[in-house]
Scaffold this motif. Structure first.
Motif, PDB file in Angstrom:
ATOM      1  N   PHE A   1      29.623 -48.905 -20.546  1.00 54.77           N
ATOM      2  CA  PHE A   1      28.189 -48.744 -20.382  1.00 54.77           C
ATOM      3  C   PHE A   1      27.534 -50.116 -20.390  1.00 54.77           C
ATOM      4  O   PHE A   1      28.076 -51.085 -20.893  1.00 54.77           O
ATOM      5  CB  PHE A   1      27.607 -47.850 -21.484  1.00 54.77           C
ATOM      6  N   ARG A   2      26.347 -50.169 -19.829  1.00 50.28           N
ATOM      7  CA  ARG A   2      25.573 -51.405 -19.822  1.00 50.28           C
ATOM      8  C   ARG A   2      24.514 -51.315 -20.904  1.00 50.28           C
ATOM      9  O   ARG A   2      23.839 -50.300 -21.044  1.00 50.28           O
ATOM     10  CB  ARG A   2      24.890 -51.605 -18.478  1.00 50.28           C
ATOM     11  N   HIS A   3      24.363 -52.389 -21.647  1.00 50.37           N
ATOM     12  CA  HIS A   3      23.343 -52.451 -22.672  1.00 50.37           C
ATOM     13  C   HIS A   3      22.025 -52.860 -22.030  1.00 50.37           C
ATOM     14  O   HIS A   3      21.971 -53.815 -21.262  1.00 50.37           O
ATOM     15  CB  HIS A   3      23.744 -53.470 -23.749  1.00 50.37           C
ATOM     16  N   ASN A   4      20.976 -52.124 -22.328  1.00 47.54           N
ATOM     17  CA  ASN A   4      19.659 -52.441 -21.808  1.00 47.54           C
ATOM     18  C   ASN A   4      18.745 -52.684 -23.004  1.00 47.54           C
ATOM     19  O   ASN A   4      18.461 -51.766 -23.779  1.00 47.54           O
ATOM     20  CB  ASN A   4      19.135 -51.288 -20.956  1.00 47.54           C
ATOM     21  N   LEU A   5      18.289 -53.914 -23.193  1.00 46.38           N
ATOM     22  CA  LEU A   5      17.506 -54.287 -24.364  1.00 46.38           C
ATOM     23  C   LEU A   5      16.227 -53.461 -24.498  1.00 46.38           C
ATOM     24  O   LEU A   5      15.900 -52.987 -25.588  1.00 46.38           O
ATOM     25  CB  LEU A   5      17.167 -55.779 -24.328  1.00 46.38           C
ATOM     26  N   VAL A   6      15.517 -53.250 -23.406  1.00 50.43           N
ATOM     27  CA  VAL A   6      14.260 -52.502 -23.457  1.00 50.43           C
ATOM     28  C   VAL A   6      14.504 -51.063 -23.912  1.00 50.43           C
ATOM     29  O   VAL A   6      13.815 -50.549 -24.797  1.00 50.43           O
ATOM     30  CB  VAL A   6      13.547 -52.534 -22.080  1.00 50.43           C
ATOM     31  N   VAL A   7      15.500 -50.410 -23.327  1.00 49.24           N
ATOM     32  CA  VAL A   7      15.830 -49.030 -23.699  1.00 49.24           C
ATOM     33  C   VAL A   7      16.322 -48.977 -25.148  1.00 49.24           C
ATOM     34  O   VAL A   7      15.939 -48.095 -25.916  1.00 49.24           O
ATOM     35  CB  VAL A   7      16.880 -48.438 -22.736  1.00 49.24           C
ATOM     36  N   SER A   8      17.148 -49.929 -25.522  1.00 52.42           N
ATOM     37  CA  SER A   8      17.668 -49.972 -26.883  1.00 52.42           C
ATOM     38  C   SER A   8      16.544 -50.105 -27.904  1.00 52.42           C
ATOM     39  O   SER A   8      16.525 -49.409 -28.925  1.00 52.42           O
ATOM     40  CB  SER A   8      18.648 -51.138 -27.022  1.00 52.42           C
ATOM     41  N   GLU A   9      15.597 -50.972 -27.648  1.00 49.92           N
ATOM     42  CA  GLU A   9      14.466 -51.143 -28.569  1.00 49.92           C
ATOM     43  C   GLU A   9      13.592 -49.899 -28.628  1.00 49.92           C
ATOM     44  O   GLU A   9      13.091 -49.534 -29.693  1.00 49.92           O
ATOM     45  CB  GLU A   9      13.643 -52.367 -28.162  1.00 49.92           C
TER      46      GLU A   9
ATOM     47  N   ILE B   1      14.619 -46.734 -28.167  1.00 49.54           N
ATOM     48  CA  ILE B   1      15.360 -45.747 -28.950  1.00 49.54           C
ATOM     49  C   ILE B   1      15.292 -46.103 -30.433  1.00 49.54           C
ATOM     50  O   ILE B   1      15.100 -45.233 -31.292  1.00 49.54           O
ATOM     51  CB  ILE B   1      16.825 -45.649 -28.464  1.00 49.54           C
ATOM     52  N   PHE B   2      15.406 -47.366 -30.746  1.00 47.80           N
ATOM     53  CA  PHE B   2      15.325 -47.830 -32.133  1.00 47.80           C
ATOM     54  C   PHE B   2      13.969 -47.474 -32.737  1.00 47.80           C
ATOM     55  O   PHE B   2      13.884 -46.949 -33.851  1.00 47.80           O
ATOM     56  CB  PHE B   2      15.575 -49.334 -32.180  1.00 47.80           C
ATOM     57  N   ARG B   3      12.893 -47.737 -32.005  1.00 50.38           N
ATOM     58  CA  ARG B   3      11.546 -47.392 -32.494  1.00 50.38           C
ATOM     59  C   ARG B   3      11.385 -45.890 -32.668  1.00 50.38           C
ATOM     60  O   ARG B   3      10.870 -45.421 -33.679  1.00 50.38           O
ATOM     61  CB  ARG B   3      10.485 -47.917 -31.527  1.00 50.38           C
ATOM     62  N   LYS B   4      11.825 -45.115 -31.666  1.00 49.14           N
ATOM     63  CA  LYS B   4      11.667 -43.660 -31.722  1.00 49.14           C
ATOM     64  C   LYS B   4      12.508 -43.015 -32.824  1.00 49.14           C
ATOM     65  O   LYS B   4      12.209 -41.910 -33.259  1.00 49.14           O
ATOM     66  CB  LYS B   4      12.020 -43.035 -30.368  1.00 49.14           C
TER      67      LYS B   4
END
Length: 66
Positions: free
Chosen positions: A37-45, A47-50
């Motif tokens: 999988f590819r890591h996407n910083l924006v999506v990761s952040e 999900i972290f917030r949610k």
């Protein structure tokens, strides 16, 4: 279960054991596949917030309050 202890978190974790012959490479077994999988910083952040900074994924541990 990985370790029944007095604290909640180790008791809620789980894993599995696979008995293998010595020298067998796990990656060569017919039912083992890789998932890339590819890591996407924006999506990761997001999900972290949610997930309330990751708190949604882990049981409360009394040591957190110490």
């Amino acid at each position: 279960t990985i370790g029944k202890q007095m604290f909640m978190r180790p008791g809620t974790q789980c894993g599995f054991l696979l008995q293998m012959e010595q020298g067998v490479d796990l990656k060569t077994l017919p039912k083992v596949t890789s998932v890339y999988f590819r890591h996407n910083l924006v999506v990761s952040e997001e999900i972290f917030r949610k997930s309330k900074n990751g708190e949604e994924y882990f049981a409360t541990d009394i040591l957190q309050m110490a």
